[in-house]
Design a protein around this motif. Structure first.
Motif, short mmCIF file in Angstrom:
data_model
loop_
_atom_site.label_atom_id
_atom_site.label_comp_id
_atom_site.label_asym_id
_atom_site.label_seq_id
_atom_site.Cartn_x
_atom_site.Cartn_y
_atom_site.Cartn_z
N VAL A 200 0.94 -1.29 0.11
CA VAL A 200 0.10 -0.09 -0.03
C VAL A 200 0.86 1.24 -0.01
O VAL A 200 0.52 2.25 -0.46
N TRP A 262 -12.82 1.44 3.54
CA TRP A 262 -12.75 2.33 2.59
C TRP A 262 -13.92 3.13 2.42
O TRP A 262 -13.98 3.97 1.72
N ASN A 291 -15.41 3.08 -11.53
CA ASN A 291 -15.15 3.03 -9.98
C ASN A 291 -16.48 3.74 -9.47
O ASN A 291 -16.36 4.92 -9.29
N LEU A 299 -6.17 4.07 -5.78
CA LEU A 299 -6.45 3.09 -4.70
C LEU A 299 -7.53 2.03 -4.95
O LEU A 299 -7.16 0.95 -4.75
N TRP A 300 -8.43 2.43 -6.11
CA TRP A 300 -9.30 1.35 -6.57
C TRP A 300 -8.46 0.28 -7.21
O TRP A 300 -8.68 -0.79 -7.25
N LEU A 303 -6.85 -2.11 -5.07
CA LEU A 303 -7.61 -3.06 -4.28
C LEU A 303 -8.11 -4.09 -5.46
O LEU A 303 -7.96 -5.17 -4.88
N GLN A 306 -4.99 -6.32 -5.55
CA GLN A 306 -4.79 -7.22 -4.39
C GLN A 306 -5.82 -8.32 -4.46
O GLN A 306 -5.65 -9.39 -3.64
N CYS A 307 -6.87 -8.27 -5.17
CA CYS A 307 -7.88 -9.01 -5.38
C CYS A 307 -7.68 -10.12 -6.43
O CYS A 307 -8.41 -11.14 -6.49
N LEU A 326 -13.28 -8.81 -2.93
CA LEU A 326 -13.02 -7.14 -3.11
C LEU A 326 -14.17 -6.55 -1.98
O LEU A 326 -13.82 -5.36 -1.50
N HIS A 329 -12.32 -6.66 0.95
CA HIS A 329 -11.29 -5.46 0.94
C HIS A 329 -11.91 -3.90 1.44
O HIS A 329 -11.20 -3.11 1.70
N LEU A 330 -13.12 -3.91 0.64
CA LEU A 330 -13.51 -2.31 0.50
C LEU A 330 -14.09 -2.02 2.07
O LEU A 330 -14.05 -0.91 2.45
N MET A 333 -10.26 -3.98 5.23
CA MET A 333 -9.06 -4.47 4.86
C MET A 333 -7.95 -4.53 5.82
O MET A 333 -8.00 -3.69 6.76
#
Length: 408
Positions: A200, A262, A291, A299-300, A303, A306-307, A326, A329-330, A333
């Motif tokens: 991050v 988030w 988004n 950031l979107w 994420l 990361q998924c 997702l 994570h949203l 996270m």
């Protein structure tokens, strides 16, 4: 011997000194500062603008912004509160303005306006300011105090106000313990969270207007602006969380898990319930390009990466496994935290003189008569937003009355 010695040239010490000199004509006031700088925290506060106070008119609302000292402040704020601070500076030519989040700054947006005002008052009332004057010991006499300085000098005084700020190490309080006072162990407050090697940190500079952060396994939770840095996370929400968790996080040696939502308007189940509509409305669009949450694009994308979601996937094609990840994570996270970083030069320490040993209506010691306290040396600390300065002004003003205060 008709003298007050104020130890500490910060906001609380200066406010005590100039008000004492004004309120008690004939009293000699001497201010001792151990360094070569006066009002150094005032200078750097609020990015050099000086966050003087916070626009809250209710004492009961105000005291909720202090992790330590709530009951004490309910009494001291009765004598000098936000409207008094505003009026005090305005009467001396410094008007304050209120920003959207409630923080108050001089209209000049320059901390030097506050510094110059206090220095003018010191000159006007002939406060003697001595720099590089480091107090190492104080001794009580029948008629007052003898103050011993590092360079061998001695000063006598009828009254002493200690406004020496917070100390990071407990042993620094030894000269105060020698007077008979109890010290609540110091702990850092208002710090940022380190996340070594966390991917991050590649998003350094990205800010989110409102995020919800929680320390896993505790009830500690805050909402507000979050900033991603090259070392981890910062911003008002992190600083507030660090203040409320100061003692707990110290005990955990600053190793814990931070949970970040988030999208604080949702939790996992409510976001899962709302998801099918977005999937339907944006089915044919690339998920990387669309988004719907107003999150910063970097950031979107982070994420999604990361998924394990591929760049070419459309909303309608998002597999269930990645979709579930997702959503998690949203709304929650996990970020391992290891270590802290002091927030610029605006550090604050919790701990200090035990409040039960100080009279909140006078700031006088309940242990030793003729001894007063002001500012961060006491076990009072607030979150960011002007709250620590308001305590400095209040305690400095109350102490300046030298025990003779009537309701202002």
């Amino acid at each position: 011997m008709n003298r007050l010695v104020v130890i500490g040239g910060g906001a609380a010490g200066f406010f005590c000194a100039v008000n004492a000199a004004r309120l008690h004509p004939g009293l000699e006031v001497v201010l001792l500062e151990k360094t070569g700088k006066l009002l150094s925290k005032v200078k750097v506060s609020g990015g050099g603008r000086c966050n003087v106070t916070h626009a809250l008119s209710s004492i009961s609302d105000m005291v909720k912004r202090y992790p330590r000292g709530t009951q004490f402040l309910k009494k001291s704020f009765m004598h000098f509160f936000v409207p008094d601070t505003i009026r005090w500076f305005e009467e001396r030519g410094v008007s304050l303005k209120t920003e959207e989040d409630g923080r108050m700054f001089p209209v000049t947006d320059n901390s030097q306006s506050i510094i110059d005002c206090l220095l003018r008052e010191a000159d006007r009332y002939q406060v003697q300011v001595k720099m590089h004057a480091d107090v190492v010991r104080m001794a009580k006499r029948a008629d007052g105090w003898t103050i011993h300085l590092q360079d061998g000098q001695e000063l006598t005084a009828q009254y002493v106000c200690i406004a020496a700020g917070g100390y990071a190490q407990a042993e620094k309080f030894s000269w105060l313990q020698a007077l008979g006072h109890t010290i609540e162990a110091p702990a850092p407050s208002l710090f940022t969270f380190n996340m070594p090697q966390n991917p991050v940190t590649a998003l350094m500079g990205v800010s989110v207007p409102v995020a919800q952060v929680k320390i896993a396994g505790t009830k500690l939770q805050e909402s507000g602006p979050l900033l991603i840095t090259h070392w981890g996370m910062s911003g008002p929400v992190i600083l507030r969380l660090s203040a409320w968790g100061a003692r707990l996080l110290q005990a955990q040696e600053y190793t814990f898990t931070l949970l970040v939502n988030w999208l604080p308007d949702y939790h996992e189940s409510s976001l899962r319930d709302a998801w099918p509509q977005w999937r339907l409305d944006m089915g044919g669009q690339m998920i990387y390009a669309k988004n719907p949450f107003g999150l910063p694009q970097r950031l979107w994308h982070f994420l999604l990466q990361q998924c394990g979601i591929h760049e070419e996937v459309r909303w309608s094609e998002l597999p269930g496994k990645e979709q579930n990840k997702l959503i998690r994570h949203l709304t929650g996270m996990e970020f391992p935290v290891k270590g802290k970083t002091t927030f610029k030069e605006e550090f604050v320490t919790c701990g200090g003189i035990r409040l039960s040993e100080i009279e909140p209506d006078t700031m006088q010691s309940r242990v030793v008569p003729g001894l007063f306290f002001a500012g961060e040396v006491m076990d009072v600390d607030g979150i960011t937003g002007g709250f620590n300065f308001q305590h400095a002004w209040t305690s400095g003003f109350v102490a300046a009355n030298l025990g003779t205060l009537k309701k202002s």
